[in-house]
Scaffold this motif. Structure first.
Motif, PDB file in Angstrom:
ATOM      1  N   TRP A 147       1.828  -7.008  10.578  1.00  0.00           N
ATOM      2  CA  TRP A 147       0.829  -6.560   9.443  1.00  0.00           C
ATOM      3  C   TRP A 147       1.244  -5.439   8.825  1.00  0.00           C
ATOM      4  CZ3 TRP A 147      -2.724  -7.935   6.323  1.00  0.00           C
ATOM      5  CH2 TRP A 147      -3.654  -7.202   5.746  1.00  0.00           C
ATOM      6  N   THR A 166       3.462  -7.127   6.238  1.00  0.00           N
ATOM      7  CA  THR A 166       2.704  -7.802   5.091  1.00  0.00           C
ATOM      8  C   THR A 166       1.951  -6.741   4.219  1.00  0.00           C
ATOM      9  OG1 THR A 166       2.377  -9.495   6.801  1.00  0.00           O
ATOM     10  CG2 THR A 166       0.604  -9.144   5.150  1.00  0.00           C
ATOM     11  N   ALA A 197       2.928  -6.251   0.170  1.00  0.00           N
ATOM     12  CA  ALA A 197       1.738  -6.785  -0.696  1.00  0.00           C
ATOM     13  C   ALA A 197       1.771  -5.548  -1.758  1.00  0.00           C
ATOM     14  CB  ALA A 197       0.716  -6.821  -0.072  1.00  0.00           C
ATOM     15  N   ARG A 247       4.265  -6.307  -4.681  1.00  0.00           N
ATOM     16  CA  ARG A 247       3.504  -7.247  -5.637  1.00  0.00           C
ATOM     17  C   ARG A 247       2.245  -6.765  -6.061  1.00  0.00           C
ATOM     18  NH1 ARG A 247       1.399 -11.515  -2.570  1.00  0.00           N
ATOM     19  NH2 ARG A 247       1.530 -10.958  -0.478  1.00  0.00           N
ATOM     20  N   VAL A 271      -0.512  -5.652  -4.637  1.00  0.00           N
ATOM     21  CA  VAL A 271      -1.866  -6.311  -4.395  1.00  0.00           C
ATOM     22  C   VAL A 271      -2.720  -5.230  -4.304  1.00  0.00           C
ATOM     23  CG1 VAL A 271      -2.841  -7.627  -2.335  1.00  0.00           C
ATOM     24  CG2 VAL A 271      -0.719  -8.344  -2.989  1.00  0.00           C
ATOM     25  N   GLN A 276      -7.718 -12.276   1.246  1.00  0.00           N
ATOM     26  CA  GLN A 276      -6.731 -13.342   0.968  1.00  0.00           C
ATOM     27  C   GLN A 276      -5.415 -12.886   1.655  1.00  0.00           C
ATOM     28  OE1 GLN A 276      -6.333 -14.116  -3.122  1.00  0.00           O
ATOM     29  NE2 GLN A 276      -4.204 -15.091  -3.055  1.00  0.00           N
ATOM     30  N   LEU A 277      -4.829 -11.609   1.567  1.00  0.00           N
ATOM     31  CA  LEU A 277      -3.556 -11.197   2.267  1.00  0.00           C
ATOM     32  C   LEU A 277      -3.675 -11.527   3.686  1.00  0.00           C
ATOM     33  CD1 LEU A 277      -0.933  -9.723   1.573  1.00  0.00           C
ATOM     34  CD2 LEU A 277      -2.229  -7.703   2.213  1.00  0.00           C
ATOM     35  N   SER A 309      -5.203 -13.699   5.208  1.00  0.00           N
ATOM     36  CA  SER A 309      -5.044 -15.308   5.439  1.00  0.00           C
ATOM     37  C   SER A 309      -3.716 -15.460   5.285  1.00  0.00           C
ATOM     38  CB  SER A 309      -6.071 -15.991   4.436  1.00  0.00           C
ATOM     39  OG  SER A 309      -7.430 -15.787   4.705  1.00  0.00           O
ATOM     40  N   GLU A 310      -3.096 -15.163   4.088  1.00  0.00           N
ATOM     41  CA  GLU A 310      -1.724 -15.540   3.984  1.00  0.00           C
ATOM     42  C   GLU A 310      -0.793 -15.164   5.411  1.00  0.00           C
ATOM     43  OE1 GLU A 310      -1.727 -14.357  -0.809  1.00  0.00           O
ATOM     44  OE2 GLU A 310      -0.163 -13.529   0.551  1.00  0.00           O
ATOM     45  N   ALA A 311      -1.331 -14.219   5.966  1.00  0.00           N
ATOM     46  CA  ALA A 311      -0.600 -13.485   7.087  1.00  0.00           C
ATOM     47  C   ALA A 311      -0.842 -14.520   8.286  1.00  0.00           C
ATOM     48  CB  ALA A 311      -0.865 -12.230   7.402  1.00  0.00           C
ATOM     49  N   GLY A 312      -1.680 -15.611   8.045  1.00  0.00           N
ATOM     50  CA  GLY A 312      -1.962 -16.515   9.195  1.00  0.00           C
ATOM     51  C   GLY A 312      -3.252 -16.132  10.113  1.00  0.00           C
TER      52      GLY A 312
END
Lengths: 203, 203
Positions: free
Chosen positions: A112, A115, A119, A123, A125, A135-136, A138-141
């Motif tokens: 994490w 991630t 981000a 990016r 974020v 959303q982040l 979720s992207e990380a599973g």
């Protein structure tokens, strides 16, 4: 043989130097057979305790600070994109870290940190925004609903607060901040000293 | 071939990190065929312009700062003895620097930086005290009466003031501070980045 003691590593998700250090600390620790114990904290709280401010809040220092963030990232071979606005509030992402640490384990919490830091610093974020953060996650599973429940839960609010208090009590006043066998190291630019300390057991 | 441009190096005689950098900058510059152009300044003035304070003036940071001064000196292989009281006023020693620079030349001024820095950081010589400073000047083989006349002369007071103003105008807000071909580097801990910059012409 006794278990090697961990390198403690404190960071705030809005610290560019902590982002860079987060990219090299595991390899350095592994070379010396040391685990890394990460601590997400809020620099705003430690700055207040230390009567400090962010380097970008000083007029003459601001331009240099942004140039140095960028150059230090290039020096370390790490991508860097200046986030706007900056700094940004990181308490939600920090609570996600402690929730993962305590319920999913160290590896998930460490993943994490990569991630969230990447981000923010590659990016742009806005991890202070619940929608972007869901959303982040979720992207990380990870389960976004669970994560959001965690960052709103007094349990993880208190956990973060306790970690901040513990950090301040240990003399942590900035990030990245490291401790190895009781020796404190502040700054991405203490990598060389930290490496020599691990190599020699002190100098 | 054109003359290689100098590495500009700003320092205050009360900065421990500038003392350490003063020990390695000439060798680094020589490896890359660069001259060093030294600038004695008063950090109190630049701190005021930048709204900054010395690291030892912050409560939480103070203990760490002294530990880090000492460790950074050991890391660089430079002797270090904590001066008391600290910080100390350095305007007299800085005026001696500019007097030497302008009347005796660069080599004499550079030798004086080693004399004065080592006196402060290895022998606790109170260079703010005219009696101690006269003695130090004599030990360095200079004329103490001439030096004292210089540090009391409005000419060298103005010279130092002008150098401070010029430094602030260039964005210098701390020490050691370096500029190479327009690129600024702040801190003893930017040695590696400075070295790579000299090696590669920028990265």
């Amino acid at each position: 043989m006794s278990t090697p003691t961990a390198i403690d590593f404190w960071f705030d998700f809005s610290s560019p130097y902590a982002y860079i250090a987060n990219e090299w600390i595991d390899a350095l620790a592994a070379r010396h057979g040391r685990p890394v114990r990460r601590h997400a904290i809020l620099l705003g709280v430690t700055f207040q305790a230390a009567e400090l401010k962010s380097p970008v809040s000083y007029p003459l220092k601001r331009d240099y600070a942004w140039r140095d963030f960028d150059r230090s990232a290039r020096f370390a071979g790490v991508p860097f994109h200046r986030p706007e606005p900056f700094p940004l509030a990181t308490h939600l992402a920090a609570r996600v870290f402690w929730w993962l640490q305590d319920t999913h384990g160290e590896a998930a919490a460490t993943a994490w940190t990569h991630t969230a830091f990447r981000a923010v610093f590659t990016r742009n974020v806005p991890i202070n925004d619940p929608v972007a953060l869901r959303q982040l996650v979720s992207e990380a599973g990870l389960d976004a609903a669970q994560a959001q429940a965690a960052w709103n839960d007094p349990l993880w609010k208190d956990r973060l607060r306790a970690e901040n208090d513990a950090a301040i009590a240990l003399g942590v006043f900035g990030a990245p901040f490291f401790r190895v066998d009781g020796e404190p190291f502040w700054g991405n630019d203490r990598q060389e000293q930290l490496a020599r300390w691990l190599q020699t057991g002190g100098f």
